[in-house]
Every structure is written in structure tokens, then in C-alpha cells.
Design a protein around this motif. Structure first.
Motif, PDB file in Angstrom:
ATOM      1  N   GLY A 110       0.892  -1.120   0.080  1.00 33.43           N
ATOM      2  CA  GLY A 110       0.103  -0.046  -0.159  1.00 33.43           C
ATOM      3  C   GLY A 110       0.769   1.203   0.050  1.00 33.43           C
ATOM      4  O   GLY A 110       1.911   1.300   0.755  1.00 33.43           O
ATOM      5  N   ALA A 111       0.549   2.328  -0.882  1.00 35.23           N
ATOM      6  CA  ALA A 111       1.196   3.405  -0.970  1.00 35.23           C
ATOM      7  C   ALA A 111       0.342   4.711  -1.067  1.00 35.23           C
ATOM      8  O   ALA A 111      -1.089   4.437  -0.992  1.00 35.23           O
ATOM      9  N   GLY A 112       0.995   5.853  -0.693  1.00 37.04           N
ATOM     10  CA  GLY A 112       0.048   6.960  -0.852  1.00 37.04           C
ATOM     11  C   GLY A 112       0.858   8.193  -1.091  1.00 37.04           C
ATOM     12  O   GLY A 112       2.013   8.421  -0.609  1.00 37.04           O
ATOM     13  N   GLU A 113       0.192   9.552  -1.814  1.00 35.81           N
ATOM     14  CA  GLU A 113       0.806  10.639  -1.879  1.00 35.81           C
ATOM     15  C   GLU A 113       0.771  11.549  -0.604  1.00 35.81           C
ATOM     16  O   GLU A 113       1.377  12.221  -0.193  1.00 35.81           O
ATOM     17  N   ALA A 144      -5.783  10.378   2.407  1.00 32.01           N
ATOM     18  CA  ALA A 144      -6.785  10.707   1.337  1.00 32.01           C
ATOM     19  C   ALA A 144      -6.203  10.361   0.003  1.00 32.01           C
ATOM     20  O   ALA A 144      -7.225  10.286  -0.884  1.00 32.01           O
ATOM     21  N   ARG A 145      -5.180  10.409  -0.395  1.00 31.23           N
ATOM     22  CA  ARG A 145      -4.768   9.825  -1.655  1.00 31.23           C
ATOM     23  C   ARG A 145      -3.787   8.697  -1.575  1.00 31.23           C
ATOM     24  O   ARG A 145      -2.756   8.577  -1.247  1.00 31.23           O
ATOM     25  N   GLN A 146      -4.419   7.419  -1.978  1.00 30.91           N
ATOM     26  CA  GLN A 146      -3.858   6.322  -1.670  1.00 30.91           C
ATOM     27  C   GLN A 146      -3.782   5.558  -2.883  1.00 30.91           C
ATOM     28  O   GLN A 146      -4.377   5.564  -4.059  1.00 30.91           O
ATOM     29  N   ALA A 147      -2.790   4.197  -2.934  1.00 32.81           N
ATOM     30  CA  ALA A 147      -2.637   3.606  -4.133  1.00 32.81           C
ATOM     31  C   ALA A 147      -2.043   2.175  -3.387  1.00 32.81           C
ATOM     32  O   ALA A 147      -1.697   2.039  -2.433  1.00 32.81           O
ATOM     33  N   THR A 148      -2.338   1.189  -4.332  1.00 27.28           N
ATOM     34  CA  THR A 148      -1.546  -0.233  -4.219  1.00 27.28           C
ATOM     35  C   THR A 148      -1.044  -0.536  -5.505  1.00 27.28           C
ATOM     36  O   THR A 148      -1.224  -0.177  -6.551  1.00 27.28           O
ATOM     37  N   PHE A 149       0.208  -1.334  -5.223  1.00 29.29           N
ATOM     38  CA  PHE A 149       0.878  -2.031  -6.075  1.00 29.29           C
ATOM     39  C   PHE A 149       0.969  -3.349  -5.766  1.00 29.29           C
ATOM     40  O   PHE A 149       1.598  -3.759  -4.854  1.00 29.29           O
ATOM     41  N   SER A 150       0.714  -4.204  -6.859  1.00 24.63           N
ATOM     42  CA  SER A 150       0.579  -5.537  -6.407  1.00 24.63           C
ATOM     43  C   SER A 150       1.121  -6.498  -7.679  1.00 24.63           C
ATOM     44  O   SER A 150       1.066  -6.033  -8.867  1.00 24.63           O
TER      45      SER A 150
END
Length: 229
Positions: free
Chosen positions: A160-163, A167-173
Motif C-alpha cells: 500500500g502506498a500514498g501521496e 486521502a490519496r492512496q494507491a496499491t501496487f501488486s
């Protein structure tokens, strides 16, 4: 083409690089889009942060631009000299929909045939800007989805990642193949429920969903390269 870089430092003071690296990246030739990302402690979007681990997602004009960055940029030199661990992947675009910062950063990237060469491993990037009034609902949904993700045999690795905090979230899988991605996305109860609520309750102000063929990996992620294990 794109790239993803996951860097772990020995100490939490590494968070200063989030500020120091921005002007360097802005001046990098052939880098058409980039985001520096903090990471969570779990495999998906969780509120907790791992202050020793950071990520870069980047879109390049071509392989030579990435090669030049890795060979000559002071950012890449620090990864080599100071990081306790780093993992790097080159990504060929399979598909992309949605936006990031008001545009699709992958719109001009050369795509590969559906399924990718040989139908092998697939990388998935999801990114969302969550509406403030939907933050509580979003984070209440995370534990069930995270539990399902941990049980997926086809998931090789996830972060899981975020800027922005929360409130601004991302995932890389990383996944064994496109079928494994589809099983998790559409056939697990918690994830299906979240997809329905995202649409029905308008959780996101902006979102991006992209799939890639990961290739040319280097380094380790939690002690191993998940695509070579």
C-alpha cells in the motif's frame, strides 16, 4: 513504458528525501510523469505508515531515459549507496483507465497485447483520491479486503502506498497471471462489495486502474525478488 521502485532505508530520517528528490525528478530528461509515494505497513491501503520504505512510480519516454536515470541520477546513486534494500521493475502497459492529477499518465505509453507476452505475471497499480466524507467508510472496508488479499495464492506481493496521508492512496501488486487478478477483483466477497460501494456511494474524486507486464526486475523486496522466487 513505466517503472516502479521500492526503496527501504535503515532509518526513519529517510523521509527527508521526499522533499530533496522532487526538484531532481522534475529536471530528469525523458521522465514524463512521476509520483513519490510513502508506503504502509500492510499489503494494502492502511492508515499506518512505514517511514523507512518509500516508492517511486514513473513513466518514461522510453528505455534509454530510464537507463540514463539509473546510471547518472543522484537519486538512483543514493538508492545504490544508502538503501538497505531496493527493488526495481520495468513495466509494459497492458491497460489503463482513469486519471492521476487530471490526466491518464499512461495514455501515450506503448501497450502490449492483452494477456502480455506468454500470459505470465501481471502487475497492478490502483490509485484513488478519496472524498473526505467517504474516508471513514473507505478505511472501515480495508481490513476485510486486506484479509482476502493475504489469502490469495495468486498474489506474489503487494504494497500500500500514498501521496497524501489517508486521502490519496494507491496499491501496487504482483500476480501470477491475469486470471489471478480477476479472481480477486470480481470473485471475492469483500472486494466485490467495495467495488459496488465505490460506484454507488461515489467514494472517489479521481481514480486510476492500470495493468502491466513486469519485466527487467532487479533487487529484492522483503528479502527476495517476488517474480523470481
Amino acid at each position: 513504458m513505466a517503472s516502479f521502485h521500492l526503496i527501504r532505508y535503515a532509518g526513519v530520517d529517510a523521509m527527508r528525501y521526499m522533499a530533496f528528490d522532487r526538484p531532481v525528478l522534475r529536471g530528469t530528461a525523458g521522465l514524463s510523469f512521476w509520483r513519490l509515494l510513502g508506503t504502509g505497513r500492510g499489503r494494502s491501503m492502511t492508515p499506518g505508515a512505514d517511514l523507512r520504505r518509500w516508492a517511486l512510480f514513473a513513466v518514461w519516454d522510453g528505455e534509454p531515459a530510464l537507463d540514463a536515470f539509473l546510471a547518472r541520477s543522484p537519486v538512483a546513486a543514493r538508492w545504490r549507496d544508502e538503501a538497505a534494500e531496493s527493488w526495481h521493475a520495468r513495466l509494459a502497459v497492458l491497460s489503463s483507465r482513469g486519471g492521476w492529477g487530471g490526466r491518464d499518465p499512461l495514455a501515450a505509453a506503448a501497450a502490449v497485447p492483452p494477456g502480455g507476452p506468454g500470459g505470465g505475471p501481471v502487475a497492478v497499480l490502483t490509485r484513488a483520491s478519496i472524498r473526505p466524507r467517504r474516508l471513514l467508510a473507505f478505511y472501515r472496508s480495508v481490513p476485510r479486503v486486506d484479509g482476502e488479499l493475504r489469502r490469495q495464492a495468486g498474489c506474489l506481493a503487494s504494497v500500500g502506498a500514498g501521496e497524501w496521508p489517508l486521502a490519496r492512496q494507491a496499491t501496487f501488486s504482483l500476480w501470477t497471471d491475469a486470471d489471478a487478478v480477476a479472481r480477486f477483483a470480481y470473485r471475492t466477497a469483500a472486494h466485490r462489495d467495495v467495488i459496488g460501494r465505490v460506484r454507488g456511494e461515489d467514494w472517489y474524486a479521481e481514480e486510476l486502474f492500470a495493468r502491466f507486464v513486469p519485466y527487467g526486475t532487479e533487487g529484492t523486496w522483503d528479502g527476495r525478488d517476488p517474480l523470481r522466487a
